[in-house]
Write a protein that holds these residues in place. Structure first.
Motif, PDB file in Angstrom:
ATOM      1  N   ALA A   4       7.158  50.805  22.906  1.00 45.32           N
ATOM      2  CA  ALA A   4       6.950  50.344  21.530  1.00 45.32           C
ATOM      3  C   ALA A   4       8.272  50.213  20.793  1.00 45.32           C
ATOM      4  CB  ALA A   4       6.028  51.314  20.786  1.00 45.32           C
ATOM      5  N   ALA A   5       9.158  51.178  21.010  1.00 43.34           N
ATOM      6  CA  ALA A   5      10.467  51.142  20.350  1.00 43.34           C
ATOM      7  C   ALA A   5      11.260  49.911  20.766  1.00 43.34           C
ATOM      8  CB  ALA A   5      11.244  52.413  20.665  1.00 43.34           C
ATOM      9  N   ARG A   6      11.230  49.613  22.082  1.00 42.36           N
ATOM     10  CA  ARG A   6      11.960  48.438  22.562  1.00 42.36           C
ATOM     11  C   ARG A   6      11.365  47.155  21.988  1.00 42.36           C
ATOM     12  NH1 ARG A   6      11.900  51.415  27.405  1.00 42.36           N
ATOM     13  NH2 ARG A   6      10.096  50.223  28.130  1.00 42.36           N
ATOM     14  N   SER A   7      10.041  47.106  21.949  1.00 39.63           N
ATOM     15  CA  SER A   7       9.371  45.920  21.427  1.00 39.63           C
ATOM     16  C   SER A   7       9.718  45.692  19.956  1.00 39.63           C
ATOM     17  CB  SER A   7       7.850  46.070  21.582  1.00 39.63           C
ATOM     18  OG  SER A   7       7.180  44.967  21.023  1.00 39.63           O
ATOM     19  N   ILE A   8       9.747  46.773  19.171  1.00 43.02           N
ATOM     20  CA  ILE A   8      10.078  46.666  17.750  1.00 43.02           C
ATOM     21  C   ILE A   8      11.534  46.264  17.563  1.00 43.02           C
ATOM     22  CG2 ILE A   8      10.418  48.041  15.649  1.00 43.02           C
ATOM     23  CD1 ILE A   8       7.853  49.562  16.456  1.00 43.02           C
ATOM     24  N   GLU A   9      12.413  46.842  18.360  1.00 45.73           N
ATOM     25  CA  GLU A   9      13.831  46.487  18.264  1.00 45.73           C
ATOM     26  C   GLU A   9      14.056  45.013  18.606  1.00 45.73           C
ATOM     27  OE1 GLU A   9      16.019  49.183  20.677  1.00 45.73           O
ATOM     28  OE2 GLU A   9      15.642  50.924  19.390  1.00 45.73           O
ATOM     29  N   ASP A  10      13.326  44.541  19.623  1.00 48.95           N
ATOM     30  CA  ASP A  10      13.464  43.130  20.015  1.00 48.95           C
ATOM     31  C   ASP A  10      12.943  42.196  18.932  1.00 48.95           C
ATOM     32  OD1 ASP A  10      14.568  43.891  22.396  1.00 48.95           O
ATOM     33  OD2 ASP A  10      12.707  43.730  23.558  1.00 48.95           O
ATOM     34  N   GLU A  11      11.823  42.570  18.331  1.00 49.20           N
ATOM     35  CA  GLU A  11      11.177  41.662  17.382  1.00 49.20           C
ATOM     36  C   GLU A  11      11.746  41.764  15.973  1.00 49.20           C
ATOM     37  OE1 GLU A  11       6.660  40.433  15.866  1.00 49.20           O
ATOM     38  OE2 GLU A  11       6.941  41.862  17.515  1.00 49.20           O
ATOM     39  N   PHE A  12      12.057  42.991  15.527  1.00 48.58           N
ATOM     40  CA  PHE A  12      12.489  43.178  14.146  1.00 48.58           C
ATOM     41  C   PHE A  12      13.957  43.566  13.999  1.00 48.58           C
ATOM     42  CE2 PHE A  12       7.909  44.130  14.211  1.00 48.58           C
ATOM     43  CZ  PHE A  12       7.458  43.209  13.274  1.00 48.58           C
ATOM     44  N   GLY A  13      14.586  43.957  15.094  1.00 50.59           N
ATOM     45  CA  GLY A  13      15.999  44.343  15.030  1.00 50.59           C
ATOM     46  C   GLY A  13      16.248  45.683  14.380  1.00 50.59           C
ATOM     47  N   ILE A  14      15.237  46.565  14.352  1.00 53.62           N
ATOM     48  CA  ILE A  14      15.391  47.896  13.776  1.00 53.62           C
ATOM     49  C   ILE A  14      14.777  48.916  14.725  1.00 53.62           C
ATOM     50  CG2 ILE A  14      15.399  47.115  11.368  1.00 53.62           C
ATOM     51  CD1 ILE A  14      12.458  47.818  11.188  1.00 53.62           C
ATOM     52  N   SER A  15      15.091  50.193  14.472  1.00 58.03           N
ATOM     53  CA  SER A  15      14.563  51.246  15.335  1.00 58.03           C
ATOM     54  C   SER A  15      13.109  51.549  14.980  1.00 58.03           C
ATOM     55  CB  SER A  15      15.391  52.525  15.179  1.00 58.03           C
ATOM     56  OG  SER A  15      15.200  53.054  13.872  1.00 58.03           O
ATOM     57  N   LEU A  16      12.444  52.278  15.867  1.00 59.44           N
ATOM     58  CA  LEU A  16      11.051  52.650  15.621  1.00 59.44           C
ATOM     59  C   LEU A  16      10.928  53.500  14.361  1.00 59.44           C
ATOM     60  CD1 LEU A  16       8.086  52.798  16.465  1.00 59.44           C
ATOM     61  CD2 LEU A  16       8.673  54.733  17.951  1.00 59.44           C
ATOM     62  N   ASP A  17      11.866  54.443  14.175  1.00 59.84           N
ATOM     63  CA  ASP A  17      11.811  55.307  12.986  1.00 59.84           C
ATOM     64  C   ASP A  17      11.978  54.481  11.701  1.00 59.84           C
ATOM     65  OD1 ASP A  17      11.417  57.534  14.512  1.00 59.84           O
ATOM     66  OD2 ASP A  17      13.535  58.111  14.570  1.00 59.84           O
ATOM     67  N   GLU A  18      12.907  53.524  11.738  1.00 59.98           N
ATOM     68  CA  GLU A  18      13.100  52.666  10.562  1.00 59.98           C
ATOM     69  C   GLU A  18      11.859  51.834  10.290  1.00 59.98           C
ATOM     70  OE1 GLU A  18      17.808  51.549  10.366  1.00 59.98           O
ATOM     71  OE2 GLU A  18      16.670  50.764  12.071  1.00 59.98           O
ATOM     72  N   PHE A  19      11.249  51.332  11.371  1.00 65.05           N
ATOM     73  CA  PHE A  19      10.027  50.528  11.230  1.00 65.05           C
ATOM     74  C   PHE A  19       8.907  51.349  10.608  1.00 65.05           C
ATOM     75  CE2 PHE A  19       5.943  49.044  12.885  1.00 65.05           C
ATOM     76  CZ  PHE A  19       5.971  47.707  12.493  1.00 65.05           C
ATOM     77  N   MET A  20       8.709  52.588  11.105  1.00 66.65           N
ATOM     78  CA  MET A  20       7.646  53.438  10.575  1.00 66.65           C
ATOM     79  C   MET A  20       7.917  53.799   9.120  1.00 66.65           C
ATOM     80  SD  MET A  20       5.511  53.590  12.943  1.00 66.65           S
ATOM     81  CE  MET A  20       4.417  54.806  12.208  1.00 66.65           C
ATOM     82  N   SER A  21       9.195  53.998   8.784  1.00 64.99           N
ATOM     83  CA  SER A  21       9.540  54.311   7.397  1.00 64.99           C
ATOM     84  C   SER A  21       9.209  53.137   6.483  1.00 64.99           C
ATOM     85  CB  SER A  21      11.038  54.647   7.309  1.00 64.99           C
ATOM     86  OG  SER A  21      11.414  54.883   5.969  1.00 64.99           O
ATOM     87  N   GLN A  22       9.512  51.923   6.949  1.00 64.29           N
ATOM     88  CA  GLN A  22       9.197  50.742   6.152  1.00 64.29           C
ATOM     89  C   GLN A  22       7.697  50.581   5.973  1.00 64.29           C
ATOM     90  OE1 GLN A  22      11.048  47.138   7.478  1.00 64.29           O
ATOM     91  NE2 GLN A  22      13.141  47.934   7.279  1.00 64.29           N
ATOM     92  N   ARG A  23       6.947  50.821   7.040  1.00 60.79           N
ATOM     93  CA  ARG A  23       5.489  50.682   6.939  1.00 60.79           C
ATOM     94  C   ARG A  23       4.907  51.701   5.971  1.00 60.79           C
ATOM     95  NH1 ARG A  23       4.736  46.112   7.343  1.00 60.79           N
ATOM     96  NH2 ARG A  23       2.496  46.546   7.367  1.00 60.79           N
ATOM     97  N   ARG A  24       5.471  52.934   5.983  1.00 63.88           N
ATOM     98  CA  ARG A  24       4.995  53.934   5.019  1.00 63.88           C
ATOM     99  C   ARG A  24       5.307  53.503   3.587  1.00 63.88           C
ATOM    100  NH1 ARG A  24       6.603  57.664   9.090  1.00 63.88           N
ATOM    101  NH2 ARG A  24       8.707  57.797   8.215  1.00 63.88           N
ATOM    102  N   SER A  25       6.473  52.914   3.403  1.00 64.56           N
ATOM    103  CA  SER A  25       6.852  52.438   2.070  1.00 64.56           C
ATOM    104  C   SER A  25       5.909  51.335   1.593  1.00 64.56           C
ATOM    105  CB  SER A  25       8.297  51.931   2.079  1.00 64.56           C
ATOM    106  OG  SER A  25       9.198  52.979   2.367  1.00 64.56           O
ATOM    107  N   VAL A  26       5.602  50.439   2.519  1.00 65.43           N
ATOM    108  CA  VAL A  26       4.685  49.340   2.182  1.00 65.43           C
ATOM    109  C   VAL A  26       3.312  49.896   1.825  1.00 65.43           C
ATOM    110  CG1 VAL A  26       3.432  47.361   3.123  1.00 65.43           C
ATOM    111  CG2 VAL A  26       5.889  47.585   3.515  1.00 65.43           C
ATOM    112  N   ALA A  27       2.832  50.867   2.629  1.00 64.05           N
ATOM    113  CA  ALA A  27       1.511  51.448   2.372  1.00 64.05           C
ATOM    114  C   ALA A  27       1.487  52.140   1.006  1.00 64.05           C
ATOM    115  CB  ALA A  27       1.158  52.437   3.479  1.00 64.05           C
TER     116      ALA A  27
END
Length: 211
Positions: A4-27
């Protein structure tokens, strides 16, 4: 997790932790908007009534009248004119007369919106209006001489679509959803605009794009 981390890095250019933090902010932002905006987006029965009145014609489309005409040239079609006159004198209706003079024709001439005051409210010429009887479709009116032509007219039919009242449940739900969505959007824009004094404008724009 690694996949999942690799997939997120490939698609969004950020780490899994950064992605989860952004999703929490959005929520959190979405939850905040719902709490602040939803109470202001309530639709009342009065709102539904006003919307129904504005769109009355949509829910109650006007009737339409189909008018038939037999039009013959007095010199070139003298034989058909004689046949038409004979048919009408024998008491035949429009369609029977039409079949006699022009086999296979449907005779439809105009399809018009029918105003509340009937034929009188249409744009037809006064002499033609006088020959049409809404109460007796198929009855022949005429003849009417217009230059080298002689014509007969009839009301082929009247189509009155079924109306839908404001007490129709689907009408109420449709209007309420439409108004609620519009009001929510307006209140959301208003609330976000009110935050500009406290937030960086770029953050507001980013939130709008995410939502």
């Amino acid at each position: 997790r690694d996949s999942a981390a690799r997939s997120i890095e490939d698609e969004f250019g950020i780490s899994l932790d950064e992605f989860m933090s952004q999703r929490r902010s959005v929520a959190l932002a979405q939850d905040l908007l719902r709490k602040r905006v939803q109470p202001r987006a309530i639709v009342s029965w009065r709102d539904v009534e006003q919307a129904y009145r504005r769109e009355f014609a949509l829910f109650n489309p006007p009737a339409r009248v189909s008018i038939g005409r037999i039009r013959l040239h007095r010199e070139r079609q003298a034989e058909q004119i004689a046949m038409a006159k004979r048919s009408i004198e024998e008491g035949n209706g429009f369609l029977t007369t039409l079949e006699a003079v022009d086999p296979g024709a449907d005779g439809e001439w105009l399809d018009l919106e029918l105003p509340a005051n009937g034929i009188e409210g249409t744009s037809l010429a006064t002499p033609v209006k006088a020959l049409l009887d809404l109460e007796h479709p198929g009855e022949v009116g005429g003849p009417l001489e217009q230059g080298p032509f002689i014509s007969w007219f009839t009301v082929l039919g009247v189509d009155q679509p079924a109306g839908r009242t404001i007490y129709d449940h689907s009408v109420q739900i449709g209007l309420e959803n439409q108004l609620s969505g519009l009001r929510y959007s307006q209140e959301q824009e208003r609330y976000l605009a009110s935050l500009k004094d406290r937030w960086v404008t770029g953050d507001i724009v980013e939130m709008q794009q995410v939502l």
